[in-house]
Design a protein around this motif. Sequence first.
Motif, PDB file in Angstrom:
ATOM      1  N   ILE A 488       0.794  -1.018   0.038  1.00 57.69           N
ATOM      2  CA  ILE A 488      -0.296  -0.566   0.111  1.00 57.69           C
ATOM      3  C   ILE A 488       1.168   1.110  -0.177  1.00 57.69           C
ATOM      4  O   ILE A 488       1.450   1.416   1.166  1.00 57.69           O
ATOM      5  CB  ILE A 488      -0.707  -0.034   1.218  1.00 57.69           C
ATOM      6  CG1 ILE A 488      -1.857  -1.221   1.073  1.00 57.69           C
ATOM      7  CG2 ILE A 488      -1.473   1.562   0.832  1.00 57.69           C
ATOM      8  CD1 ILE A 488      -1.946  -1.558   2.697  1.00 57.69           C
ATOM      9  N   THR A 489       0.578   2.344  -1.486  1.00 60.12           N
ATOM     10  CA  THR A 489       1.831   3.174  -1.227  1.00 60.12           C
ATOM     11  C   THR A 489       0.267   4.166  -0.912  1.00 60.12           C
ATOM     12  O   THR A 489       0.473   4.518  -1.778  1.00 60.12           O
ATOM     13  CB  THR A 489       1.998   2.842  -2.374  1.00 60.12           C
ATOM     14  OG1 THR A 489       2.830   2.490  -2.699  1.00 60.12           O
ATOM     15  CG2 THR A 489       4.138   4.059  -2.251  1.00 60.12           C
ATOM     16  N   THR A 490       0.675   5.032   0.358  1.00 60.86           N
ATOM     17  CA  THR A 490       0.044   6.423   0.104  1.00 60.86           C
ATOM     18  C   THR A 490       0.862   7.975  -0.777  1.00 60.86           C
ATOM     19  O   THR A 490       1.791   8.472   0.330  1.00 60.86           O
ATOM     20  CB  THR A 490      -0.232   6.643   1.189  1.00 60.86           C
ATOM     21  OG1 THR A 490       1.119   6.538   2.570  1.00 60.86           O
ATOM     22  CG2 THR A 490      -1.521   6.307   1.975  1.00 60.86           C
ATOM     23  N   HIS A 492       1.504  10.925  -1.470  1.00 55.89           N
ATOM     24  CA  HIS A 492       1.225  12.863  -1.542  1.00 55.89           C
ATOM     25  C   HIS A 492       2.051  13.232  -2.402  1.00 55.89           C
ATOM     26  O   HIS A 492       3.053  13.226  -3.264  1.00 55.89           O
ATOM     27  CB  HIS A 492       2.508  13.171  -0.055  1.00 55.89           C
ATOM     28  CG  HIS A 492       1.484  12.356   1.335  1.00 55.89           C
ATOM     29  ND1 HIS A 492       0.800  13.224   1.130  1.00 55.89           N
ATOM     30  CD2 HIS A 492       2.038  11.472   2.040  1.00 55.89           C
ATOM     31  CE1 HIS A 492       0.223  11.888   2.697  1.00 55.89           C
ATOM     32  NE2 HIS A 492       1.697  11.451   2.812  1.00 55.89           N
ATOM     33  N   ALA A 494       3.095  16.149  -2.394  1.00 56.44           N
ATOM     34  CA  ALA A 494       3.037  17.764  -2.282  1.00 56.44           C
ATOM     35  C   ALA A 494       4.106  18.848  -2.568  1.00 56.44           C
ATOM     36  O   ALA A 494       3.671  19.442  -3.209  1.00 56.44           O
ATOM     37  CB  ALA A 494       3.904  17.480  -0.627  1.00 56.44           C
ATOM     38  N   GLU A 495       5.461  18.237  -3.838  1.00 57.30           N
ATOM     39  CA  GLU A 495       6.324  18.449  -3.748  1.00 57.30           C
ATOM     40  C   GLU A 495       5.736  19.488  -5.685  1.00 57.30           C
ATOM     41  O   GLU A 495       5.681  20.377  -5.420  1.00 57.30           O
ATOM     42  CB  GLU A 495       7.052  17.569  -4.473  1.00 57.30           C
ATOM     43  CG  GLU A 495       8.291  18.083  -4.461  1.00 57.30           C
ATOM     44  CD  GLU A 495       9.456  17.909  -4.868  1.00 57.30           C
ATOM     45  OE1 GLU A 495      10.148  16.386  -3.638  1.00 57.30           O
ATOM     46  OE2 GLU A 495      10.243  18.254  -5.846  1.00 57.30           O
ATOM     47  N   SER A 498       2.970  22.023  -4.219  1.00 55.59           N
ATOM     48  CA  SER A 498       3.519  23.343  -4.017  1.00 55.59           C
ATOM     49  C   SER A 498       4.310  24.277  -5.443  1.00 55.59           C
ATOM     50  O   SER A 498       3.813  25.690  -5.143  1.00 55.59           O
ATOM     51  CB  SER A 498       4.827  23.038  -2.998  1.00 55.59           C
ATOM     52  OG  SER A 498       5.535  22.686  -3.614  1.00 55.59           O
ATOM     53  N   ILE A 501       1.277  25.771  -7.203  1.00 56.00           N
ATOM     54  CA  ILE A 501       0.587  26.662  -6.571  1.00 56.00           C
ATOM     55  C   ILE A 501       1.755  28.052  -6.971  1.00 56.00           C
ATOM     56  O   ILE A 501       1.622  29.365  -6.913  1.00 56.00           O
ATOM     57  CB  ILE A 501       1.089  26.467  -4.877  1.00 56.00           C
ATOM     58  CG1 ILE A 501      -0.025  25.446  -4.747  1.00 56.00           C
ATOM     59  CG2 ILE A 501       0.576  27.993  -3.845  1.00 56.00           C
ATOM     60  CD1 ILE A 501      -0.739  24.948  -2.893  1.00 56.00           C
TER      61      ILE A 501
END
Lengths: 526, 212
Positions: A488-490, A492, A494-495, A498, A501
Amino acid sequence: MAFRDYDPYERDYGIVPDIVKQFVVYLYRHIRERNIPEIESMYEVSFPKLSDRYFKQGPWPPVDAISDLVDQDHVFCLLYKELYFRHLYAKTQPSLRARCESWDNYCDLFGVILHGNVNMLLPNSWLWAMVDEFLYQFQSFAQYRTKLAGKSAEEVELLKKCDKVWNILDVLNVLQALIDKSGIVAELSRDGGAELAAHDGYIPGQSNVLRMLGYFSLVGQLRVHCLIGDYSTGLQSLFPLNLFERGKLYTQLLSGCHITLFYYSSFAYVMLQRYTDAGRCLNAILSYIHRVKQLHARNAAYDQILKKNEQMYALLALVVGLCPAVQSTLDEHVLVALKDKFGEKLQRMFRGDEGLFDEAFMYGCPKFITAAPPAYDNPSAAGPQEAYLRQRSLFLRQVGGVSRLPLLKQYLLLYSSISLPKLAGLLETDEATLRTALACLKKSNYCLQWDGGRDMTSGSFTSTADIDFYIDVDTATGAELVMLSDNITTRHQAELLSRHIVKFEAIVRDLEAPPVAVAAPAQAAY
Amino acid sequence: MEVRGVDRYQPEKLAVLERNLEEQITGTAKYSLDVATAVFRLYQLQPSVARKELIARALLKALSQMPQQDYRILIHLLPERLVAEEPVSSVVLLAQHLEACNLQDFWAATGSCKDTISKVPGFQDAIRNYVLHSLSITFQRVSLRVLGDWLKLDSSALQQLLADKAKAGWKVQGEVVCLPLNAFNTAVQKRKADLISFEAVAPVVKSSVATA
């Protein structure tokens, strides 16, 4: 053995243009005065410009034509001849005589550097180019002499006499001598290259020639060993350079050297079946090229860099095709570029299409050579492609062992546990074959990975599987079961988020900024 | 024997290296891959002095180091003409079967190079060790019959081997052998949670502070 008598054509060279005479005189003067910035500018800017303008089709003036201008200085003449031959190789097909003369020149030049006490300063890019060109001419000669088909009988006779020219043992011994005499290994082991990096390669008060040639010869050895199929010695000879501790590598400042270093190391890792290590190296160098590409856009080396970039993406496709788990370790832009170039082909590689592996290997591999001279009396025995075909067949065998497994993998993905007879039925094979295939699948994911050991060939075994399983026997019924692990790979984002953004905010800021009309008069008032 | 630096490229040392290689094969000298690599490299340079039966024996010795990649390293150095003939070609075939985990064919093929194998003491035991190793990364439990097939041992020899291995965690339960558990043959629920590093969100924080 050498051919010292020049062609009559070369004796009546004709008039040397004045500007070329000036170039030679100034270069000589700057080298004598150890004026590095000037030498660098003449070597990197003036030499290519003059080559383009006056010597597009033919060679530069032979050394005799200009030696009077430089007081017959022996070392300068050797350096001039090095440039002369480099240009000759780039623009024309050199004759056997030219190849022999160039070999003699390199022997003399390296002889002077090794045994004489040289205290001149030369730009590091020139020193790297010297080693690079030396090995390129060696490769070129090895390929030239295996092409016996198009040669006349007397040419073959001449070739037979030239067995000492561009001999692989001499080449390797020269590189080894440069490494030993420069003491570069002891120096790098002592401080990890810190002093070298601090002074940009030019340590004040000393000549940089021998030291930097020693440094570049480490990379040179890696290259020669890879060309004959000796991958593990190639990686070992890089010691103490370490590609996984990149902060201390001086080569980052010289893109040609850096790219060569990483290209041959990744290729060696691929052939040694160390796919995660190869993936790491390729990731690092492809990110590097992505960063510095624009700086070299107008450079002569730009085409070379682009070609190597494409070759390394082909190698990366091979690595990912053989070990899909590597994808998760790649940088995002590298992964995106890979999918752009090879997207559909990768899918077919995952399904076991051997032809695509062959294609990618053919594009990405270096030009192999055989160490031994060809059998001159038997031209049909082995062609110029012998070394390449040998490495290719070994590689394809490696692929063949793995390419029949994708169907098995697909079935395994569907279950969390399945009995062996049932799986055998689905795949239409018998249990024994299935057991073998499962063991083979497990084995193919069991790779060596570098883990901080002394040199680049050390490592420990890890599993690089994207699906993990084991086989158990149910004690109650005695039936064999294949049990799969859940991964199970969660992930993210994020990079990615951001980055977007920040970009979006910059765009909004630009849109909201007032028009810039008032700034101009303010500048003029200064 | 270490072969480093300038020693790698001296054809005069070939006899010394060959002698050391022979001693490694019979077990009187310590095993070192460097020596075999140096010998094969010199053979590539001068195929006429290559000793094919020494190549065959050295390849068998390297094969017995599996799962280390020694065999793979050596085979890349040999040009086609040195591997095309006996006795090297049957060793190459043997290696192909072993790498594909085709143990039935492997044991069958050992018949055709019995002479070479007999000159490499300890080869069969080393291969059996390797088979046990690859079993232990794939299986948690395996039936005795399969084990006997893969190791090519009859039941009494098999029981003897398992008794020797009992200390290492190999247990026999009726018709089934339990293998020692390790990282590769256990199901681990791997939760790979990518941690969000501060560097990833720093630009956002920076720009929001700037506009605030």
